[in-house]
Design a protein around this motif. Structure first.
Motif, PDB file in Angstrom:
ATOM      1  N   THR A 196      44.509  36.374  36.910  1.00 32.88           N
ATOM      2  CA  THR A 196      44.331  34.928  36.849  1.00 32.88           C
ATOM      3  C   THR A 196      43.326  34.458  37.894  1.00 32.88           C
ATOM      4  O   THR A 196      42.446  33.625  37.608  1.00 32.88           O
ATOM      5  CB  THR A 196      45.691  34.226  37.049  1.00 32.88           C
ATOM      6  OG1 THR A 196      46.621  34.727  36.081  1.00 32.88           O
ATOM      7  CG2 THR A 196      45.558  32.729  36.893  1.00 32.88           C
ATOM      8  N   VAL A 197      43.440  35.000  39.106  1.00 38.55           N
ATOM      9  CA  VAL A 197      42.484  34.650  40.167  1.00 38.55           C
ATOM     10  C   VAL A 197      41.072  35.073  39.778  1.00 38.55           C
ATOM     11  O   VAL A 197      40.099  34.325  39.958  1.00 38.55           O
ATOM     12  CB  VAL A 197      42.909  35.302  41.501  1.00 38.55           C
ATOM     13  CG1 VAL A 197      41.814  35.132  42.553  1.00 38.55           C
ATOM     14  CG2 VAL A 197      44.223  34.699  41.989  1.00 38.55           C
TER      15      VAL A 197
ATOM     16  N   ARG B  34      34.373  29.696  37.959  1.00 35.27           N
ATOM     17  CA  ARG B  34      33.700  28.983  39.054  1.00 35.27           C
ATOM     18  C   ARG B  34      32.209  29.336  39.087  1.00 35.27           C
ATOM     19  O   ARG B  34      31.353  28.463  39.281  1.00 35.27           O
ATOM     20  CB  ARG B  34      34.371  29.344  40.385  1.00 35.27           C
ATOM     21  CG  ARG B  34      33.900  28.519  41.577  1.00 35.27           C
ATOM     22  CD  ARG B  34      34.628  28.951  42.839  1.00 35.27           C
ATOM     23  NE  ARG B  34      36.067  28.725  42.727  1.00 35.27           N
ATOM     24  CZ  ARG B  34      36.658  27.568  43.010  1.00 35.27           C
ATOM     25  NH1 ARG B  34      35.932  26.549  43.447  1.00 35.27           N
ATOM     26  NH2 ARG B  34      37.965  27.439  42.889  1.00 35.27           N
TER      27      ARG B  34
ATOM     28  N   ARG C 259      45.607  25.467  38.926  1.00 34.03           N
ATOM     29  CA  ARG C 259      45.531  25.318  40.380  1.00 34.03           C
ATOM     30  C   ARG C 259      44.326  26.044  40.973  1.00 34.03           C
ATOM     31  O   ARG C 259      43.878  25.711  42.084  1.00 34.03           O
ATOM     32  CB  ARG C 259      46.801  25.879  41.018  1.00 34.03           C
ATOM     33  CG  ARG C 259      48.001  24.973  40.920  1.00 34.03           C
ATOM     34  CD  ARG C 259      47.971  23.893  41.988  1.00 34.03           C
ATOM     35  NE  ARG C 259      49.242  23.202  42.049  1.00 34.03           N
ATOM     36  CZ  ARG C 259      49.547  22.122  41.350  1.00 34.03           C
ATOM     37  NH1 ARG C 259      48.652  21.610  40.514  1.00 34.03           N
ATOM     38  NH2 ARG C 259      50.727  21.544  41.473  1.00 34.03           N
ATOM     39  N   LEU C 260      43.800  27.018  40.242  1.00 39.68           N
ATOM     40  CA  LEU C 260      42.730  27.858  40.768  1.00 39.68           C
ATOM     41  C   LEU C 260      41.347  27.460  40.262  1.00 39.68           C
ATOM     42  O   LEU C 260      40.339  27.926  40.796  1.00 39.68           O
ATOM     43  CB  LEU C 260      42.991  29.327  40.394  1.00 39.68           C
ATOM     44  CG  LEU C 260      44.347  29.881  40.842  1.00 39.68           C
ATOM     45  CD1 LEU C 260      44.579  31.262  40.234  1.00 39.68           C
ATOM     46  CD2 LEU C 260      44.415  29.958  42.356  1.00 39.68           C
TER      47      LEU C 260
ATOM     48  N   LEU D  33      46.773  28.992  36.333  1.00 42.76           N
ATOM     49  CA  LEU D  33      45.308  28.886  36.292  1.00 42.76           C
ATOM     50  C   LEU D  33      44.784  27.506  36.700  1.00 42.76           C
ATOM     51  O   LEU D  33      43.793  27.420  37.444  1.00 42.76           O
ATOM     52  CB  LEU D  33      44.811  29.260  34.904  1.00 42.76           C
ATOM     53  CG  LEU D  33      43.295  29.318  34.714  1.00 42.76           C
ATOM     54  CD1 LEU D  33      42.714  30.503  35.481  1.00 42.76           C
ATOM     55  CD2 LEU D  33      42.961  29.434  33.229  1.00 42.76           C
TER      56      LEU D  33
ATOM     57  N   ALA E 199      39.593  32.732  37.199  1.00 40.95           N
ATOM     58  CA  ALA E 199      39.188  31.465  37.814  1.00 40.95           C
ATOM     59  C   ALA E 199      37.882  31.621  38.577  1.00 40.95           C
ATOM     60  O   ALA E 199      37.015  30.723  38.540  1.00 40.95           O
ATOM     61  CB  ALA E 199      40.297  30.962  38.737  1.00 40.95           C
ATOM     62  N   GLU E 200      37.697  32.761  39.260  1.00 41.16           N
ATOM     63  CA  GLU E 200      36.442  32.993  39.976  1.00 41.16           C
ATOM     64  C   GLU E 200      35.267  33.112  38.997  1.00 41.16           C
ATOM     65  O   GLU E 200      34.161  32.621  39.264  1.00 41.16           O
ATOM     66  CB  GLU E 200      36.554  34.264  40.819  1.00 41.16           C
ATOM     67  CG  GLU E 200      37.408  34.100  42.060  1.00 41.16           C
ATOM     68  CD  GLU E 200      36.827  33.054  43.005  1.00 41.16           C
ATOM     69  OE1 GLU E 200      35.597  33.018  43.163  1.00 41.16           O
ATOM     70  OE2 GLU E 200      37.614  32.258  43.555  1.00 41.16           O
TER      71      GLU E 200
END
Length: 378
Positions: free
Chosen positions: A48-49, A56, A83-84, A81, A52-53
């Motif tokens: 998930t992190v 971004r 939140r990230l 997701l 998100a990256e």
């Protein structure tokens, strides 16, 4: 567009997302797929992190998540997701499964209600539904459940067939020779215990007393995101043994996964199709829409809340009792002995399927995206 980790041939939601991305591309939307794929089994937070990256770095106009708990192996962590993600990027979530799963499961139902009404947390999608500027559902039942829990009104965008009709006329006679018999019955889709194939095999002996030349083709892969490889092999062995015990092994073909053009040729050659799902069938089934779009008279089980678009004798043949071989046999007998019924269902099915096309699905998404982005700018 964020999806689960499985490729399209192993997961229905990934297949939908791939088809939607292609249709949106034809409508002028640039879609980048971001599979939420764990670096090792079970590491859903890391996946998930990482997703998100990736978002971004892309700096997109909009993020669209395709959600089904099975797509993420029933982990609640992908629901974190929102939140990230970078602040300000509008989020849309499509719910493909809803109304039956809770994470964590030990929390009693009444405890969820204030959280969902205040849009702080959703028992199935965590933060996805509360944080999304728009929630998409593919059928009215899911939409009603979202409204009941959260008070918000989701956007209904029905799905389209998961197999397109072949561009060139298929070799119908050649396909029928390959499988033999004088009546070709097809089950199409991922082969999973919830699809009711066990009961279909149990119904075959009675049907073959009426039509000895009946042949059943079970067309679809066993391994999927919902049924890992080991379990899939065991389930295939179980069905093959069941066919042998029922004395119909010579009348059943398990094809395994087939490319879409081969499925299209098989549907074009079929006399009838059957989808005996243990939970019932609605128009949110891509396999059903594919069969109807190919003009195949199709028998379906009826869910607890029947889909009003599916009408017995008009566009489908209804199997009124689920998990019941005798009920399957009674309904399929109607198709075996009544050519006029088959012709009527073929025509009615085509009419229903004509309202479910990928260009229409793409246009509905494009309209939604424009509204969401405009509202975000305001």
């Amino acid at each position: 567009m964020i999806t689960g980790p499985a490729p399209a041939h192993l997961d229905g939601v990934s297949d939908y997302a791939e088809r939607l991305a292609a249709a949106l591309g034809g409508a002028g939307v640039e879609v980048d797929a971001v599979p939420l794929r764990p670096p090792s089994p079970g590491r859903w937070l890391a996946a998930t992190v990482a997703a998100a990256e990736t978002v971004r770095r892309m700096r997109p106009d909009l993020v669209h998540v395709q959600f089904a708990p099975s797509a993420y192996r029933f982990s609640a962590l992908p629901g974190l997701l929102p939140r990230l993600l970078p602040p300000g990027i509008p989020l849309v979530t499509t719910i493909h499964e809803y109304g039956w799963w809770t994470a964590p499961g030990w929390i009693p139902g009444p405890a969820w209600r204030p959280l969902e009404r205040l849009r702080l947390w959703d028992r199935e999608t965590a933060l996805l539904v509360p944080a999304s500027r728009a929630v998409v559902v593919t059928n009215p039942d899911h939409g009603a459940e979202v409204r009941r829990r959260t008070g918000r009104r989701p956007v209904l965008i029905p799905i389209a067939p998961n197999v397109d009709s072949a561009g060139a006329p298929p070799d119908r006679a050649g396909t029928r020779r390959r499988y033999g018999g004088d009546f070709l019955l097809v089950f199409f889709g991922f082969v999973h215990p919830v699809k009711g194939v066990r009961y279909l095999l149990d119904a075959l002996p009675a049907l073959r007393t009426i039509r000895p030349g009946l042949r059943l083709v079970v067309a679809g892969g066993f391994t999927s995101q919902a049924l890992p490889e080991g379990e899939a092999r065991a389930f295939r062995r179980e069905l093959e043994a069941r066919s042998a015990r029922r004395g119909v092994a010579d009348a059943v073909t398990f094809t395994g996964y087939l490319p879409a053009p081969e499925v299209s040729a098989l549907l074009a050659a079929a006399d009838a199709a059957v989808l005996p799902f243990t939970a019932g069938v609605s128009a949110k089934s891509g396999a059903l829409l594919a069969a109807l779009a190919h003009g195949v008279p199709t028998a379906v089980t009826v869910p607890d809340e029947p889909d009003p678009r599916l009408r017995d004798g008009e566009n489908v043949a209804a199997i009124p009792i689920r998990r019941d071989a005798a009920a399957i046999a009674v309904t399929l007998r109607r198709l075996l002995v009544d050519p006029a019924l088959r012709e009527r269902l073929a025509a009615g099915g085509r009419v229903l399927a004509a309202g479910h096309t990928w260009p229409a699905v793409a246009r509905a998404h494009l309209d939604l995206y424009r509204r969401v982005v405009t509202d975000a700018v305001r």
